[in-house]
Design an enzyme around this catalytic site. Structure first.
Site, PDB file in Angstrom:
ATOM      1  N   HIS A   1      29.390  57.272  79.702  1.00 24.17           N
ATOM      2  CA  HIS A   1      28.838  58.318  80.550  1.00 24.17           C
ATOM      3  C   HIS A   1      28.775  57.845  81.992  1.00 24.17           C
ATOM      4  CE1 HIS A   1      28.087  61.395  77.677  1.00 24.17           C
ATOM      5  NE2 HIS A   1      27.365  60.613  76.916  1.00 24.17           N
TER       6      HIS A   1
ATOM      7  N   ARG B   1      35.623  64.801  69.284  1.00 19.73           N
ATOM      8  CA  ARG B   1      34.736  65.919  69.635  1.00 19.73           C
ATOM      9  C   ARG B   1      35.466  66.901  70.544  1.00 19.73           C
ATOM     10  NH1 ARG B   1      29.231  66.949  72.998  1.00 19.73           N
ATOM     11  NH2 ARG B   1      30.230  65.685  74.613  1.00 19.73           N
TER      12      ARG B   1
ATOM     13  N   GLU C   1      23.240  72.552  69.820  1.00 23.14           N
ATOM     14  CA  GLU C   1      22.801  71.996  71.092  1.00 23.14           C
ATOM     15  C   GLU C   1      21.725  72.803  71.805  1.00 23.14           C
ATOM     16  OE1 GLU C   1      26.164  70.002  73.327  1.00 23.14           O
ATOM     17  OE2 GLU C   1      27.317  71.326  72.028  1.00 23.14           O
TER      18      GLU C   1
ATOM     19  N   ASP D   1      21.290  68.892  75.692  1.00 25.18           N
ATOM     20  CA  ASP D   1      21.460  70.289  76.077  1.00 25.18           C
ATOM     21  C   ASP D   1      20.279  71.138  75.642  1.00 25.18           C
ATOM     22  OD1 ASP D   1      24.165  70.943  77.404  1.00 25.18           O
ATOM     23  OD2 ASP D   1      24.694  69.500  75.866  1.00 25.18           O
TER      24      ASP D   1
ATOM     25  N   ARG E   1      21.170  61.419  70.991  1.00 24.38           N
ATOM     26  CA  ARG E   1      20.111  61.052  71.938  1.00 24.38           C
ATOM     27  C   ARG E   1      20.710  60.438  73.193  1.00 24.38           C
ATOM     28  NH1 ARG E   1      16.685  57.051  70.420  1.00 24.38           N
ATOM     29  NH2 ARG E   1      14.764  58.067  71.050  1.00 24.38           N
TER      30      ARG E   1
ATOM     31  N   ARG F   1      26.626  69.826  82.872  1.00 24.58           N
ATOM     32  CA  ARG F   1      26.346  68.890  81.784  1.00 24.58           C
ATOM     33  C   ARG F   1      24.932  68.333  81.913  1.00 24.58           C
ATOM     34  NH1 ARG F   1      30.177  67.399  78.476  1.00 24.58           N
ATOM     35  NH2 ARG F   1      32.324  67.976  78.925  1.00 24.58           N
TER      36      ARG F   1
END
Length: 951
Positions: A160, A439, A565, A605, A643, A780
């Site tokens: 990330h 994903r 989400e 989310d 998480r 995001r």
């Protein structure tokens, strides 16, 4: 930062506790070294400027009302030119990196000291302590064995943009930590200590001269290499030690029983597989990521084989070997005559070394099976390279031969040390390291299928006019049929559709090339209905990974995992799964996979959607309902917790979070994401990795066998749940009114945070938004939280909680005491308040005010919105303290409170400089030069280093 520049107190300190004196000494030493290097490398003017800022902001913390000093410091920052600002930022940022490393080293030191001072007392959160408590609460050996049989913990490493450090910097910081450990040894002669400290200074000097952040956006494969660093340097060696701790604890507390021990750990990864909203993750990069992991693991296994070959020097002059091993060597002589001839000539009476020579040779053949092979070349059916291992189980079979022979002929100690360690590594990591999850967003699958259906003219009506019921019927018929749907040549389709099809074809190729264990699950983001999963099954069928044969038998190779989400999706999740479980074809798919269903829950989310309180409570209730629905359907359920590192994205202490899960939701199996920004904090050093893995294991063991609430009245628990329902309703109303419904939110967010510049700061390979929109919906969760953290508001971690608590306790007399009882006895509520409390302690409204005044001042609407935010912050602090019955935040965690308090004055200058740089970049617009953008990037990295968990 030099010795002569420090005040009476060390720059960063913990409590005045003799246990932490070594940390104070480490920081004083490192700070002195950095100060000397800063003066040498940047010049005395920059050094004095840095010291003026450091002392000034420290004084402001002690005397926050000194407006004259604040104005002088602000003016000083405003008059800095860009190169000077960059050097000052680098000084503060590097200081925090050194302090963070010193604190990590001190955590390792304290772990070791704890074990030395009281070896008979298990450390808090340890596996030893968990097994001891289970034994005391009456868990039998059979019950424990049942749990061990299903125990499986799977941390999933993700990449990330909040992890900004380059691998080069991580390696240097790791080396610095190792030197700090040597400095602690207590056996160094004075000359050796001086030499070591000179090397430490050289490493700091090198860090000063090294770019700590990327000057180009990291590629997907850069992120893969970053993740592989932790697998290679830390986890490969840490996992066997944790498994040894489990074995030993069980043996000590259940001495009369014999146990089967599990693999217990495996690792997952999203780096190279997570393509949701990231156009840079392609079929090619996915294949390359798997190839890189394959090579890494074979290199580690080869090193283990070479070491074991050195260790196993037993001679047949003194020991015997098993007949099975003797026969194996004869087979090897026929299969690999040159290798065995050389081994027998070199080690004529050492059969174990002869066997290890063959194992090494076979590992090399396995590694060379796919040398730089392009994915397209792998489309052809793979021919098994003669002599190589088909999979890791074949390697383990050879190791079992060696182990069995050693155990039978006086080599038990050798077998239980290095050989047992390697076998655990083979079992956990195989030839793949971490299983790669795939994903993709549900809408991407839907659009690809629509294009295929329309292009092939499979219906008279356009695909987008089909109802959900019609599409479901068509999917069931198509999945149950034998005809192929997608042609081999994809040239007629758009690049997006080709990429979807190629992804699943690549998955099939990778499973054939590297083994079926290389791919974990196929995760469907934003799942809202059963057909979102069925569409993926159809693409899997086209790749040969799902199908129904002529006899009606279903074969299926991969889990298709819904990711729920948003708040709405979490509430709908149990019904969606019930509908899926009612479909015979889907149940056959699950039957082919051991009747297990994995479900992923999105913390990030859902928190962005409904606020932290409602998100946490909806996740809790969804887990309860999903567990019950799976039980009624006769399906084994495994929950995957998405998480984040920060509290507002589901972060916080993992041990506490696991123990606070709903009863029956853990069941010995735990899969959770380990986000990029906290991976180095948790797994940067092997002892810390062992500690974190132990915390996961111990909490999972206890949560699986201990009830959630001990000796509580069920009616009281029902009242607690009703209270959370009401609190959640109040919290989400307050949150959405200010976040989703107030038109001032987005202008305020863009004005007072660096959000609009994050994509250009090149901190990660993924765009900040899923789509090219400007609304909050497609933003995001990571940049959402990261932005609020940069200006120290950390709004997502607390907004709405104060309003909910206040309104609840004011509704009826005695309700404050009800909340206090819940905080004492309801693990979920206690963990929620603990996380909110930590976020409040890290937030700083004085610094946030500087962002508002410097970047949004003069705009009445934004200033009014800011007053609303401040009021909610004050309300939340007041109510959390009242419920927890405390006078100050983190009253029960004095070490953390002190750590935050003494870090703050050193983050403050970075924040003030960032405000100035943001003002300059926005004023320059497209004309902003690279030096200015690089300086802004340094400020982002500096705040992240100072606050640790950032997004």
């Amino acid at each position: 930062m030099s010795d002569r520049a420090t005040d009476a107190a060390p720059p960063i300190t913990w409590e005045r506790d003799p246990r932490h004196q070594p940390l104070r000494e480490d920081i004083r030493f490192l700070g002195g070294v950095l100060g000397q290097i800063l003066e040498e490398q940047a010049g005395p003017e920059v050094f004095e400027l840095e010291e003026t800022l450091r002392k000034g902001f420290k004084h402001l913390r002690a005397e926050p009302g000194d407006r004259a000093l604040e104005a002088r410091l602000t003016d000083l920052v405003a008059r800095m030119d860009t190169p000077t600002a960059a050097r000052v930022l680098r000084a503060f940022t590097l200081y925090f990196q050194l302090v963070n490393q010193a604190e990590q080293h001190h955590r390792v030191r304290r772990i070791r000291q704890y074990g030395q001072q009281d070896p008979d007392q298990p450390a808090p959160g340890s596996i030893e302590g968990a097994i001891a408590r289970l034994k005391r609460t009456g868990v039998t050996a059979d019950e424990l064995q049942g749990l061990l049989d299903r125990l499986l913990l799977e941390p999933v490493l993700t990449a990330h943009p909040t992890e900004a450090l380059r691998r080069t910097v991580l390696e240097k910081l790791h080396g610095l930590a190792e030197m700090l450990t040597q400095r602690d040894s207590g056996v160094l002669e004075p000359a050796e200590r001086r030499r070591l400290e000179a090397r430490l200074a050289a490493e700091v000097e090198s860090l000063w001269q090294t770019d700590e952040v990327h000057h180009r956006a990291p590629t997907v494969l850069d992120e893969v290499r970053h993740g592989h660093y932790f697998l290679d340097e830390v986890l490969f060696d840490a996992v066997p030690r944790v498994l040894e701790a489990l074995d030993g604890a069980v043996a000590r507390h259940y001495p009369d029983a014999t146990f089967r021990f599990p693999v217990a750990f495996r690792f997952g990864s999203w780096m190279g597989g997570d393509r949701d909203g990231n156009p840079h993750v392609t079929a090619e990069t996915t294949y390359e990521a798997l190839l890189m992991a394959h090579r890494l693991l074979l290199r580690r296994h080869l090193a283990a084989a070479e070491q074991l070959g050195t260790d196993l020097s037993q001679s047949t002059h003194w020991v015997q070997i098993s007949e099975a091993l003797r026969e194996s060597l004869e087979v090897d002589a026929g299969a690999f005559p040159e290798v065995m001839a050389e081994a027998r000539e070199r080690n004529p009476f050492e059969p174990y070394r002869q066997k290890l020579a063959v194992i090494q040779h076979r590992l090399r053949l396995t590694r060379e099976r796919w040398p730089d092979q392009a994915r397209s070349a792998a489309l052809r059916p793979a021919e098994h390279t003669s002599g190589g291992y088909a999979d890791a189980s074949e390697l383990d079979a050879d190791l079992v031969l060696v182990e069995t022979s050693l155990l039978a002929h006086g080599g038990a100690r050798v077998a239980r040390e290095s050989l047992a360690t390697w076998r655990r590594q083979v079992a956990c990591f195989g030839f793949h390291g971490a299983r790669l999850d795939i994903r993709q967003h549900a809408q991407v699958h839907l659009e690809a299928l629509g294009e295929i259906v329309d292009a092939l003219k499979l219906d008279d009506r356009p695909f987008h006019t089909w109802s959900e019921e019609e599409l479901t019927r068509w999917l069931l018929a198509e999945l149950g049929g034998l005809r192929p749907l997608v042609p081999g040549d994809l040239g007629a389709f758009s690049s997006a559709t080709r990429e979807v099809v190629e992804t699943y074809r690549t998955v099939a190729i990778a499973r054939r090339v590297f083994g079926p264990e290389v791919i974990g699950s196929c995760i469907v983001s934003m799942t809202t209905r059963p057909l979102d999963l069925m569409i993926v099954l159809l693409f899997l069928r086209e790749a040969g990974l799902f199908g129904v044969d002529a006899g009606g038998h279903v074969h299926s190779a991969l889990q298709v995992v819904p990711l729920f989400e948003t708040i709405e999706d979490l509430r709908a999740a149990p019904g969606i799964m019930d509908r899926l479980f009612a479909l015979p074809l889907y149940r056959q798919h699950l039957g082919a996979l051991g009747n297990e269903q994995e479900i992923m829950l999105g913390y990030s989310d859902s928190s962005k959607d409904g606020g932290i309180l409602t998100s946490a409570w909806e996740l809790y209730q969804a887990q309860q309902a999903l567990v019950e629905g799976a039980r009624q359907a006769g399906v084994s359920l495994r929950l995957f917790h998405g998480r984040g590192g920060s509290v507002s994205r589901g972060g916080g202490p993992s041990h506490l979070a696991i123990l606070a899960q709903p009863p029956g939701s853990v069941g010995g199996r735990l899969k959770l994401t380990e986000q990029g920004e906290v991976i180095s904090h948790k797994y940067g050093l092997e002892p810390l990795a062992r500690r974190n893995l132990e915390l996961l294991a111990s909490a999972t063991l206890e949560a699986s066998l201990r009830p959630e609430v001990l000796a509580r009245d069920p009616e009281e628990v029902a009242r607690w749940h009703a209270a959370l329902d009401e609190l959640s309703q109040r919290a989400i109303a307050a949150y959405r009114a200010s976040i989703h419904e107030d038109p001032r939110l987005l202008p305020f967010l863009h004005a007072v945070t660096p959000l609009d510049l994050l994509s250009g700061l090149q901190l990660g390979s993924r765009p900040a938004r899923r789509k090219a929109t400007t609304g909050i919906g497609d933003l995001r969760a990571i940049p959402w939280v990261f932005s609020w953290t940069q200006n120290r508001m950390i709004l997502p971690g607390w907004f709405g909680v104060g309003t909910a608590l206040e309104a609840f306790q004011e509704a009826e007399p005695g309700r404050l005491e009800d909340l206090r009882v819940m905080a004492r006895h309801f693990p979920f509520f206690r963990a929620l308040l603990s996380n909110v409390e930590m976020t409040l302690a890290k937030s700083d409204m004085a610094i946030a005010t500087r962002y508002v005044e410097g970047l949004a001042g003069g705009n009445p609407d934004l200033e009014a919105y800011w007053e609303r935010v401040r009021a909610e912050h004050d309300r939340t602090v007041r109510m959390v303290l009242a419920v927890l019955e405390q006078d100050v935040l983190l009253e029960g965690s004095p070490t953390l409170r002190r750590s935050i308090a003494v870090r703050n004055p050193y983050v403050d200058p970075i924040n003030h400089i960032q405000v100035e740089l943001l003002r300059r970049v926005r004023a320059a617009g497209d004309a902003a030069d690279q030096a200015l953008l690089d300086a802004l990037k340094l400020s982002v990295s500096g705040v992240a280093a100072g606050l640790r968990n950032t997004g």
